[in-house]
Design a protein around this motif. Sequence first.
Motif, PDB file in Angstrom:
ATOM      1  N   HIS A  65       0.885  -1.168   0.000  1.00 60.39           N
ATOM      2  CA  HIS A  65       0.000   0.000   0.000  1.00 60.39           C
ATOM      3  C   HIS A  65       0.920   1.214   0.000  1.00 60.39           C
ATOM      4  O   HIS A  65       2.137   1.067   0.088  1.00 60.39           O
ATOM      5  CB  HIS A  65      -0.959  -0.019   1.190  1.00 60.39           C
ATOM      6  CG  HIS A  65      -0.314   0.145   2.528  1.00 60.39           C
ATOM      7  ND1 HIS A  65       0.622  -0.746   3.017  1.00 60.39           N
ATOM      8  CD2 HIS A  65      -0.439   1.096   3.490  1.00 60.39           C
ATOM      9  CE1 HIS A  65       1.018  -0.348   4.212  1.00 60.39           C
ATOM     10  NE2 HIS A  65       0.396   0.776   4.525  1.00 60.39           N
TER      11      HIS A  65
ATOM     12  N   HIS B 193       1.048   4.265   1.927  1.00 62.77           N
ATOM     13  CA  HIS B 193       1.301   5.232   2.997  1.00 62.77           C
ATOM     14  C   HIS B 193       2.767   5.636   2.939  1.00 62.77           C
ATOM     15  O   HIS B 193       3.618   4.843   2.549  1.00 62.77           O
ATOM     16  CB  HIS B 193       0.970   4.619   4.359  1.00 62.77           C
ATOM     17  CG  HIS B 193      -0.489   4.484   4.593  1.00 62.77           C
ATOM     18  ND1 HIS B 193      -1.038   3.496   5.368  1.00 62.77           N
ATOM     19  CD2 HIS B 193      -1.535   5.230   4.124  1.00 62.77           C
ATOM     20  CE1 HIS B 193      -2.358   3.640   5.385  1.00 62.77           C
ATOM     21  NE2 HIS B 193      -2.687   4.672   4.631  1.00 62.77           N
TER      22      HIS B 193
ATOM     23  N   HIS C 251       5.937   3.580   3.560  1.00 64.20           N
ATOM     24  CA  HIS C 251       6.201   2.424   2.695  1.00 64.20           C
ATOM     25  C   HIS C 251       6.707   2.821   1.305  1.00 64.20           C
ATOM     26  O   HIS C 251       7.065   1.953   0.512  1.00 64.20           O
ATOM     27  CB  HIS C 251       4.933   1.567   2.568  1.00 64.20           C
ATOM     28  CG  HIS C 251       4.503   0.995   3.878  1.00 64.20           C
ATOM     29  ND1 HIS C 251       4.623  -0.338   4.196  1.00 64.20           N
ATOM     30  CD2 HIS C 251       4.000   1.602   4.998  1.00 64.20           C
ATOM     31  CE1 HIS C 251       4.197  -0.540   5.439  1.00 64.20           C
ATOM     32  NE2 HIS C 251       3.811   0.620   5.940  1.00 64.20           N
TER      33      HIS C 251
ATOM     34  N   HIS D  60      -7.043  -1.274   6.023  1.00 66.76           N
ATOM     35  CA  HIS D  60      -6.066  -0.311   6.560  1.00 66.76           C
ATOM     36  C   HIS D  60      -5.894   0.810   5.530  1.00 66.76           C
ATOM     37  O   HIS D  60      -5.829   1.983   5.871  1.00 66.76           O
ATOM     38  CB  HIS D  60      -4.746  -1.030   6.835  1.00 66.76           C
ATOM     39  CG  HIS D  60      -3.593  -0.112   7.092  1.00 66.76           C
ATOM     40  ND1 HIS D  60      -3.497   0.665   8.227  1.00 66.76           N
ATOM     41  CD2 HIS D  60      -2.492   0.173   6.342  1.00 66.76           C
ATOM     42  CE1 HIS D  60      -2.374   1.379   8.157  1.00 66.76           C
ATOM     43  NE2 HIS D  60      -1.756   1.104   7.030  1.00 66.76           N
TER      44      HIS D  60
ATOM     45  N   ASP E  24       0.492  -3.513   6.342  1.00 65.47           N
ATOM     46  CA  ASP E  24      -0.020  -3.106   7.657  1.00 65.47           C
ATOM     47  C   ASP E  24      -1.391  -3.711   7.955  1.00 65.47           C
ATOM     48  O   ASP E  24      -2.226  -3.105   8.608  1.00 65.47           O
ATOM     49  CB  ASP E  24      -0.102  -1.575   7.737  1.00 65.47           C
ATOM     50  CG  ASP E  24       1.267  -0.915   7.743  1.00 65.47           C
ATOM     51  OD1 ASP E  24       2.279  -1.646   7.776  1.00 65.47           O
ATOM     52  OD2 ASP E  24       1.310   0.324   7.713  1.00 65.47           O
TER      53      ASP E  24
HETATM   54 ZN   LIG Z   1       0.110   1.885   6.353  1.00 66.87          ZN
END
Ligand SMILES: [Zn+2]
Length: 214
Positions: free
Chosen positions: A60, A62, A65, A135, A154
Amino acid sequence: MLHVKSFTFNPVEENTYVLYNDQKECCIIDPGCYFPEERDRLKTGIEKTGLLPVLLLNTHCHLDHVFGNKFVYETWGPPLHLHPLEKPVLDFAPQSGLLWQLPFDNYDGPLVYLEPEKTIKIGDDELEILFTPGHSPGSVSFYHAAGGFVIGGDVLFHGSIGRTDLPGGNFGTLVNSIQAEFFTLPDETKVYSGHGPVTTIGFEKMNNPFVKLY
Ligand SMILES: [Zn+2]
Ligand SMILES: [Zn+2]
């Protein structure tokens, strides 16, 4: 069978994973390297073992990451693979970097979209793409059945689960992802999470206060 190497990077202590085969081809998942010293550590770790990065994946997007996506692309050339629902999350990451006082240059190379339930290959080894939103709206996990592990981002942590208060997060969706996609894997499957230590499906089924079954 793929082997796993991990690094922990940036102030949020994010786990970056490098999966590699016996031919020394490797895949970099969620490169969170932020500081120049961390980028050097990733580069040295890869080069001193003679690995060649052939794939760049995000579970993902975010910010913790994606800090190193651009570095990986510019250093070794593999384009970024992500789920299409993560594209807006990726686009927003530099703004959230400013909010967190962690400014960075976003990846601006080609995008390849991942299709859940399909597989992606590193040489002869396969990763199954599991769709595990909740998430983040387009979170995916990478399951390597032959090696008995899943790279979960996550979604599920040792004794915890991902937060669901960020844009596009949803608690019910996350719990459903864990039950439908993770808890149907063999109990001995190792879960390599985006933060914290490795765990197993069986341990979390028994002990995780958010999703335990027993
Ligand atoms: Zn995350
Ligand atoms: Zn994270």
